[in-house]
Design a protein around this motif. Sequence first.
Motif, PDB file in Angstrom:
ATOM      1  N   VAL A  91       0.833  -1.214   0.000  1.00 15.33           N
ATOM      2  CA  VAL A  91       0.000   0.000   0.000  1.00 15.33           C
ATOM      3  C   VAL A  91       0.861   1.255   0.000  1.00 15.33           C
ATOM      4  CG1 VAL A  91      -1.640   1.320   1.394  1.00 15.33           C
ATOM      5  CG2 VAL A  91      -1.931  -1.142   1.135  1.00 15.33           C
ATOM      6  N   LEU A  92       0.561   2.139  -0.943  1.00 18.72           N
ATOM      7  CA  LEU A  92       1.241   3.434  -1.028  1.00 18.72           C
ATOM      8  C   LEU A  92       0.208   4.546  -1.167  1.00 18.72           C
ATOM      9  CD1 LEU A  92       3.037   1.266  -3.008  1.00 18.72           C
ATOM     10  CD2 LEU A  92       4.641   3.158  -2.709  1.00 18.72           C
ATOM     11  N   PRO A  93       0.529   5.773  -0.744  1.00 25.73           N
ATOM     12  CA  PRO A  93      -0.427   6.875  -0.837  1.00 25.73           C
ATOM     13  C   PRO A  93      -0.774   7.207  -2.295  1.00 25.73           C
ATOM     14  CG  PRO A  93       1.373   7.420   0.670  1.00 25.73           C
ATOM     15  CD  PRO A  93       1.776   6.174  -0.049  1.00 25.73           C
ATOM     16  N   LYS A  94      -2.055   7.475  -2.538  1.00 29.23           N
ATOM     17  CA  LYS A  94      -2.498   7.885  -3.867  1.00 29.23           C
ATOM     18  C   LYS A  94      -2.282   9.384  -4.035  1.00 29.23           C
ATOM     19  CE  LYS A  94      -6.796   8.951  -5.133  1.00 29.23           C
ATOM     20  NZ  LYS A  94      -6.639  10.156  -6.011  1.00 29.23           N
ATOM     21  N   PRO A  95      -1.601   9.802  -5.101  1.00 34.15           N
ATOM     22  CA  PRO A  95      -1.492  11.234  -5.355  1.00 34.15           C
ATOM     23  C   PRO A  95      -2.877  11.861  -5.568  1.00 34.15           C
ATOM     24  CG  PRO A  95       0.091  10.016  -6.687  1.00 34.15           C
ATOM     25  CD  PRO A  95      -0.832   9.007  -6.073  1.00 34.15           C
ATOM     26  N   ALA A  96      -3.106  13.001  -4.987  1.00 39.10           N
ATOM     27  CA  ALA A  96      -4.420  13.636  -5.075  1.00 39.10           C
ATOM     28  C   ALA A  96      -4.776  14.012  -6.508  1.00 39.10           C
ATOM     29  CB  ALA A  96      -4.450  14.882  -4.194  1.00 39.10           C
ATOM     30  N   SER A  97      -3.775  14.239  -7.339  1.00 43.31           N
ATOM     31  CA  SER A  97      -4.029  14.671  -8.712  1.00 43.31           C
ATOM     32  C   SER A  97      -4.465  13.533  -9.630  1.00 43.31           C
ATOM     33  CB  SER A  97      -2.771  15.328  -9.295  1.00 43.31           C
ATOM     34  OG  SER A  97      -1.691  14.412  -9.297  1.00 43.31           O
ATOM     35  N   LEU A  98      -4.354  12.284  -9.186  1.00 47.14           N
ATOM     36  CA  LEU A  98      -4.755  11.142 -10.007  1.00 47.14           C
ATOM     37  C   LEU A  98      -6.178  10.729  -9.667  1.00 47.14           C
ATOM     38  CD1 LEU A  98      -1.664   8.744  -9.976  1.00 47.14           C
ATOM     39  CD2 LEU A  98      -2.202  10.585 -11.586  1.00 47.14           C
ATOM     40  N   THR A  99      -6.956  10.364 -10.692  1.00 44.24           N
ATOM     41  CA  THR A  99      -8.264   9.775 -10.451  1.00 44.24           C
ATOM     42  C   THR A  99      -8.080   8.370  -9.902  1.00 44.24           C
ATOM     43  OG1 THR A  99      -8.455   8.773 -12.653  1.00 44.24           O
ATOM     44  CG2 THR A  99      -9.182  11.080 -12.420  1.00 44.24           C
ATOM     45  N   TRP A 100      -9.160   7.802  -9.390  1.00 45.05           N
ATOM     46  CA  TRP A 100      -9.090   6.416  -8.905  1.00 45.05           C
ATOM     47  C   TRP A 100      -8.661   5.486 -10.035  1.00 45.05           C
ATOM     48  CZ3 TRP A 100      -8.801   6.152  -3.975  1.00 45.05           C
ATOM     49  CH2 TRP A 100      -9.568   6.974  -3.130  1.00 45.05           C
ATOM     50  N   ALA A 101      -9.226   5.696 -11.221  1.00 42.53           N
ATOM     51  CA  ALA A 101      -8.910   4.816 -12.352  1.00 42.53           C
ATOM     52  C   ALA A 101      -7.451   4.950 -12.768  1.00 42.53           C
ATOM     53  CB  ALA A 101      -9.835   5.128 -13.529  1.00 42.53           C
ATOM     54  N   GLN A 102      -6.947   6.169 -12.821  1.00 45.03           N
ATOM     55  CA  GLN A 102      -5.542   6.353 -13.178  1.00 45.03           C
ATOM     56  C   GLN A 102      -4.628   5.689 -12.153  1.00 45.03           C
ATOM     57  OE1 GLN A 102      -5.682  10.671 -13.316  1.00 45.03           O
ATOM     58  NE2 GLN A 102      -5.298  10.659 -15.526  1.00 45.03           N
ATOM     59  N   ALA A 103      -4.934   5.883 -10.883  1.00 44.20           N
ATOM     60  CA  ALA A 103      -4.092   5.315  -9.833  1.00 44.20           C
ATOM     61  C   ALA A 103      -4.083   3.796  -9.886  1.00 44.20           C
ATOM     62  CB  ALA A 103      -4.588   5.787  -8.467  1.00 44.20           C
ATOM     63  N   ALA A 104      -5.212   3.200 -10.248  1.00 50.83           N
ATOM     64  CA  ALA A 104      -5.303   1.741 -10.303  1.00 50.83           C
ATOM     65  C   ALA A 104      -4.605   1.169 -11.523  1.00 50.83           C
ATOM     66  CB  ALA A 104      -6.767   1.314 -10.304  1.00 50.83           C
ATOM     67  N   GLY A 105      -4.321   2.006 -12.520  1.00 44.65           N
ATOM     68  CA  GLY A 105      -3.748   1.505 -13.759  1.00 44.65           C
ATOM     69  C   GLY A 105      -2.299   1.829 -13.984  1.00 44.65           C
ATOM     70  N   LEU A 106      -1.606   2.298 -12.971  1.00 46.41           N
ATOM     71  CA  LEU A 106      -0.241   2.790 -13.146  1.00 46.41           C
ATOM     72  C   LEU A 106       0.854   1.777 -12.873  1.00 46.41           C
ATOM     73  CD1 LEU A 106       1.999   4.974 -13.375  1.00 46.41           C
ATOM     74  CD2 LEU A 106       1.470   5.632 -11.014  1.00 46.41           C
ATOM     75  N   LEU A 107       0.777   1.041 -11.768  1.00 46.75           N
ATOM     76  CA  LEU A 107       1.991   0.425 -11.233  1.00 46.75           C
ATOM     77  C   LEU A 107       2.437  -0.855 -11.919  1.00 46.75           C
ATOM     78  CD1 LEU A 107       1.754   1.176  -7.415  1.00 46.75           C
ATOM     79  CD2 LEU A 107       2.990   2.394  -9.213  1.00 46.75           C
ATOM     80  N   LEU A 108       1.532  -1.656 -12.455  1.00 44.04           N
ATOM     81  CA  LEU A 108       2.007  -2.872 -13.127  1.00 44.04           C
ATOM     82  C   LEU A 108       2.737  -2.521 -14.416  1.00 44.04           C
ATOM     83  CD1 LEU A 108       0.301  -6.297 -13.360  1.00 44.04           C
ATOM     84  CD2 LEU A 108       1.467  -5.355 -15.351  1.00 44.04           C
ATOM     85  N   THR A 109       2.096  -1.741 -15.287  1.00 43.99           N
ATOM     86  CA  THR A 109       2.778  -1.374 -16.525  1.00 43.99           C
ATOM     87  C   THR A 109       3.958  -0.448 -16.243  1.00 43.99           C
ATOM     88  OG1 THR A 109       1.177   0.408 -16.856  1.00 43.99           O
ATOM     89  CG2 THR A 109       0.768  -1.656 -18.008  1.00 43.99           C
ATOM     90  N   GLY A 110       3.793   0.445 -15.269  1.00 46.59           N
ATOM     91  CA  GLY A 110       4.883   1.354 -14.941  1.00 46.59           C
ATOM     92  C   GLY A 110       6.107   0.636 -14.408  1.00 46.59           C
ATOM     93  N   GLY A 111       5.882  -0.356 -13.551  1.00 47.58           N
ATOM     94  CA  GLY A 111       7.002  -1.125 -13.023  1.00 47.58           C
ATOM     95  C   GLY A 111       7.703  -1.921 -14.109  1.00 47.58           C
ATOM     96  N   THR A 112       6.919  -2.509 -15.008  1.00 44.30           N
ATOM     97  CA  THR A 112       7.510  -3.261 -16.115  1.00 44.30           C
ATOM     98  C   THR A 112       8.317  -2.338 -17.009  1.00 44.30           C
ATOM     99  OG1 THR A 112       5.650  -4.800 -16.082  1.00 44.30           O
ATOM    100  CG2 THR A 112       7.006  -4.773 -18.067  1.00 44.30           C
TER     101      THR A 112
END
Length: 321
Positions: A117-138
Amino acid sequence: MSPASRATRAVVATAYGAPEVLELVEVDVPEPGPGHVAVDVRAAGTNPADVKAYNGTWGRDPAKLPMRLGFEASGVVTAVGPDATGPVGPVAVGDEVVVFRTSGAYAERIVVPASAVLPKPASLTWAQAAGLLLTGGTATHTVVATAVRDGDTVLVHGATGGVGLMAVQLAVDAGARVIGTAGESGHDLLRELGAEPVTYGAGLADRVRALAPSGVDAAIDTVGTDEAVDVSLELVADRQRIATIAAFGRGAELGITLLGGGPGADPGEQIRMPARATLLEQAGQGRLRVLVAAEFALADVAAAHRTLMGHHAPGKIVLVT
């Protein structure tokens, strides 16, 4: 259901096959124990790996059914167990968070280790935040593994796919000149992201040479086609600076860098997991765009997966609760 648990709804694959095997069912979720937190999910990112889990690509073990799906989510912390400390500090009830990596994220409520669990940036929507880390990490793994640095010229195959979009932006942010392969419909987007688009297909190597007569320093293959491998080998002198997340068979034969979950590939956990906080910071600052192609209700998960498996606009397909 035990007194220390509560019911919620979650998606399960009831059999192996097409998206029609996916159902939204009631499941029992425990209260968080030591080092764990409960999260009310607002959105869950979908990924091709979710489909491969139930369509038979990774086997058809009946013992794994019914199968929960989903590696990443965003939501609000509703309960915490003792010693619930995440990668950037203690986790508290009411925190808006991003969850990665987990399992079973296609749900209304999940209990996960605080380490996910990490803090969600306030500027990201829920959908954006949920779609970032798998592709971003890869994507981070591909950029690190190919040693992309300021002044390099980098070729990204599949530049408007999920990982490709992130790799393009991360390489640009590192100071590289990026050439990205895509269909004509994706060229304007790549220009917006700071890349130079080139159409894939016959003659690709010549088109890249025309753009970069001084040569290409590194190549990132996110699609696994023979074209991507062959053109990379033709244009990049150092095979260790060619990375693929898909062409594992040919890649192993040719001595290029294999990344991810394929046979002989480097899973890169030592790179991908520490990158989570950096990716969230970059996205929160607007240096990294998270594109959402479509949002579907949790109950419409089969339709979401049919869209995921087909041709769709660049960006993530996200489930929302």
